[in-house]
Write a protein that holds these residues in place. Structure first.
Motif, mmCIF file in Angstrom:
data_model
loop_
_atom_site.group_PDB
_atom_site.id
_atom_site.type_symbol
_atom_site.label_atom_id
_atom_site.label_comp_id
_atom_site.label_asym_id
_atom_site.label_seq_id
_atom_site.Cartn_x
_atom_site.Cartn_y
_atom_site.Cartn_z
ATOM 1 N N ALA A 144 16.540 -0.742 -3.871
ATOM 2 C CA ALA A 144 15.273 -0.089 -4.208
ATOM 3 C C ALA A 144 14.753 0.726 -3.037
ATOM 4 C CB ALA A 144 14.241 -1.145 -4.620
ATOM 5 N N PHE A 145 14.767 0.152 -1.844
ATOM 6 C CA PHE A 145 14.263 0.866 -0.672
ATOM 7 C C PHE A 145 15.111 2.086 -0.361
ATOM 8 C CE2 PHE A 145 12.549 -3.442 1.002
ATOM 9 C CZ PHE A 145 11.436 -3.331 0.171
ATOM 10 N N THR A 162 13.560 5.832 -0.420
ATOM 11 C CA THR A 162 13.651 6.647 0.789
ATOM 12 C C THR A 162 14.366 7.956 0.502
ATOM 13 O OG1 THR A 162 13.667 4.671 2.189
ATOM 14 C CG2 THR A 162 14.506 6.699 3.166
ATOM 15 N N ALA A 163 15.458 7.900 -0.271
ATOM 16 C CA ALA A 163 16.171 9.127 -0.626
ATOM 17 C C ALA A 163 15.286 10.057 -1.438
ATOM 18 C CB ALA A 163 17.434 8.773 -1.409
ATOM 19 N N LEU A 198 17.362 1.909 8.298
ATOM 20 C CA LEU A 198 16.215 1.172 8.833
ATOM 21 C C LEU A 198 15.530 0.345 7.744
ATOM 22 C CD1 LEU A 198 14.401 0.645 11.293
ATOM 23 C CD2 LEU A 198 13.086 2.678 10.654
ATOM 24 N N VAL A 199 15.367 0.905 6.553
ATOM 25 C CA VAL A 199 14.640 0.191 5.499
ATOM 26 C C VAL A 199 15.484 -0.860 4.807
ATOM 27 C CG1 VAL A 199 13.118 2.154 5.087
ATOM 28 C CG2 VAL A 199 15.170 1.887 3.676
ATOM 29 N N THR A 200 16.806 -0.780 4.948
ATOM 30 C CA THR A 200 17.673 -1.749 4.267
ATOM 31 C C THR A 200 18.149 -2.884 5.162
ATOM 32 O OG1 THR A 200 19.623 -0.351 4.702
ATOM 33 C CG2 THR A 200 18.507 -0.063 2.572
ATOM 34 N N VAL A 201 17.954 -2.768 6.465
ATOM 35 C CA VAL A 201 18.517 -3.790 7.350
ATOM 36 C C VAL A 201 17.882 -5.154 7.114
ATOM 37 C CG1 VAL A 201 16.952 -3.247 9.271
ATOM 38 C CG2 VAL A 201 19.161 -4.323 9.728
ATOM 39 N N ALA A 202 16.557 -5.233 6.934
ATOM 40 C CA ALA A 202 15.910 -6.537 6.733
ATOM 41 C C ALA A 202 16.377 -7.226 5.453
ATOM 42 C CB ALA A 202 14.393 -6.389 6.760
ATOM 43 N N LEU A 231 10.532 -6.632 5.949
ATOM 44 C CA LEU A 231 10.858 -6.228 4.586
ATOM 45 C C LEU A 231 9.948 -5.086 4.124
ATOM 46 C CD1 LEU A 231 12.930 -7.318 2.486
ATOM 47 C CD2 LEU A 231 11.062 -8.618 1.467
ATOM 48 N N VAL A 232 8.735 -5.029 4.660
ATOM 49 C CA VAL A 232 7.767 -4.018 4.203
ATOM 50 C C VAL A 232 8.072 -2.621 4.730
ATOM 51 C CG1 VAL A 232 5.968 -5.782 4.036
ATOM 52 C CG2 VAL A 232 6.135 -4.390 6.111
ATOM 53 N N LEU A 233 9.014 -2.484 5.639
ATOM 54 C CA LEU A 233 9.374 -1.142 6.110
ATOM 55 C C LEU A 233 9.841 -0.266 4.958
ATOM 56 C CD1 LEU A 233 11.264 -1.736 9.488
ATOM 57 C CD2 LEU A 233 8.938 -0.881 9.144
ATOM 58 N N GLY A 234 10.458 -0.891 3.967
ATOM 59 C CA GLY A 234 10.932 -0.131 2.809
ATOM 60 C C GLY A 234 9.812 0.486 2.001
#
Length: 203
Positions: free
Chosen positions: A182-183, A187-188, A12-16, A53-56
């Motif tokens: 980075a995201f 997240t990990a 989810l955080v990397t798709v954008a 992009l800010v979801l990350g």
């Protein structure tokens, strides 16, 4: 189960940023009469993508702000993300859609002022993203310690690069790929099981 949940959040955080990296490969290097139609159409398509992009930054925070230092950092991150979403969308609309449209219709003299205005909007948006990044990484450091450092280092490097790279190949594309890395790292780090009792509340 936890690893599958983390994998979904990572996607989810990397798709954008990954979509923006691909778009950067298709982005014309220069705005001309020949590329104006494609220039405008691409920015229309990307208009709803840039804000995601800010979801990350938002997803690793997870919790609602509390009335303490972490709450203030959370609110600062939200404010920076809002600044980015608003002002970078302005860049997309002015220097992307508007400039491409006027050049496509033969009004070449208007592109320069539109680019100047768009650049100011874009820089403001990226500065907001940098503030949000600093706030998010500071909060994650408080919760998870040194394991957030790799993602934070990549993130700050990408914010610095993003100021003048947009998504143009090669710098902009590499910047977007860097955001994805980075995201994923943040997240990990945020969703990995806590290693000591002090951090159990953060899981």
């Amino acid at each position: 189960m936890r690893s599958l949940h983390t994998l979904r959040l990572t996607a989810l955080v990397t798709v954008a940023p990954l979509v923006l990296a691909v778009a950067g490969l298709l982005h014309p290097r220069h705005l001309t009469a020949a590329t104006a139609g494609h220039w405008a159409a691409l920015h229309i398509a990307l208009l709803p993508v840039f804000p995601f992009l800010v979801l990350g930054l938002l997803i690793p925070l997870r919790h609602r702000p509390r009335r303490d230092a972490e709450g203030m950092l959370t609110l600062l991150s939200w404010a920076g993300c809002l600044c980015f979403a608003a002002y970078y969308s302005g860049l997309d609309a002015v220097a992307g859609i508007s400039a491409g449209t006027v050049v496509d219709h033969g009004v070449h003299g208007a592109a320069g002022p539109l680019f100047a205005t768009g650049d100011e909007l874009g820089r403001t948006g990226v500065y907001g993203l940098a503030v949000a990044s600093l706030a998010t990484c500071s909060l994650l450091w408080r919760r998870h310690g040194a394991r957030v450092l790799p993602g934070s280092a990549v993130l700050f490097l990408c914010c610095w690069s993003f100021v003048d790279s947009h998504i143009f190949w090669p710098k902009g594309v590499l910047t977007m790929l860097g955001f994805a890395v980075a995201f994923a790292l943040l997240t990990a780090a945020a969703f990995r099981p806590a290693e000591n009792p002090r951090c159990r509340k953060c899981r």
